[in-house]
Design an enzyme around this catalytic site. Structure first.
Site: not given
Length: 164
Positions: A123, A141
């Site tokens: 991330d 995401d």
């Protein structure tokens, strides 16, 4: 076979592939150019920050001991299979629904790939305001969230068409 890719929702699978490629490319750039836990400020409310997530959304089950890696990978592949079947059922006239499904497929495969190959998801996108910080996320995401929003839009759009 060509009819499957021209007359059903499978005609948008290129979008899933594009989502997967962009997701992996941006994650690789992050790993290569930003040290782990380093934050690079882009704007007063947005950072690029290299972090790992061994869990699911919002680091759910990230400290579960390792079994979650395989659990979330199996779920991702199951969902992708189910969505591929749904995509096959969509008609040529439908656009929003297959686009939504394709974004979800690309995002799910992007994060599943990370879990299989790396053991965690990379991330790097962080939004914040003063002391409030949204959990780090990535392109996969974002694609999944955009796909979910498009599913809601399609649901309301189709509801209105059925009432006419």
């Amino acid at each position: 076979m060509l009819k499957l890719f021209s007359q059903t929702g499978w005609r948008f699978l290129w979008l899933a592939l594009l989502t997967f490629v962009v997701d992996q490319y941006t994650k690789n750039l992050t790993v290569e150019h930003i040290e782990l836990y380093q934050a690079v400020q882009i704007t007063p409310f947005f950072n690029l920050t290299h972090v790992y997530n061994t869990g699911a959304a919002f680091s759910f089950l990230s400290d579960a001991g390792g079994w979650q890696r395989w659990f979330f990978t199996v779920i991702a592949f199951f969902v992708v299979g189910l969505i591929l079947w749904w995509l096959k059922q969509t008609s040529r006239q439908q656009i929003i629904l297959p686009v939504a499904f394709s974004l979800i497929i690309g995002g799910a495969l992007g994060n599943a790939y990370d879990r299989l190959v790396l053991g965690h998801v990379v991330d790097f996108l962080v939004l914040y305001y003063q002391d409030w910080v949204w959990p780090a996320f990535n392109v996969a995401d974002s694609a999944i969230c955009l796909g979910a929003i498009l599913l809601l839009i399609d649901m309301f759009k189709n509801k209105e068409l059925k009432n006419d």
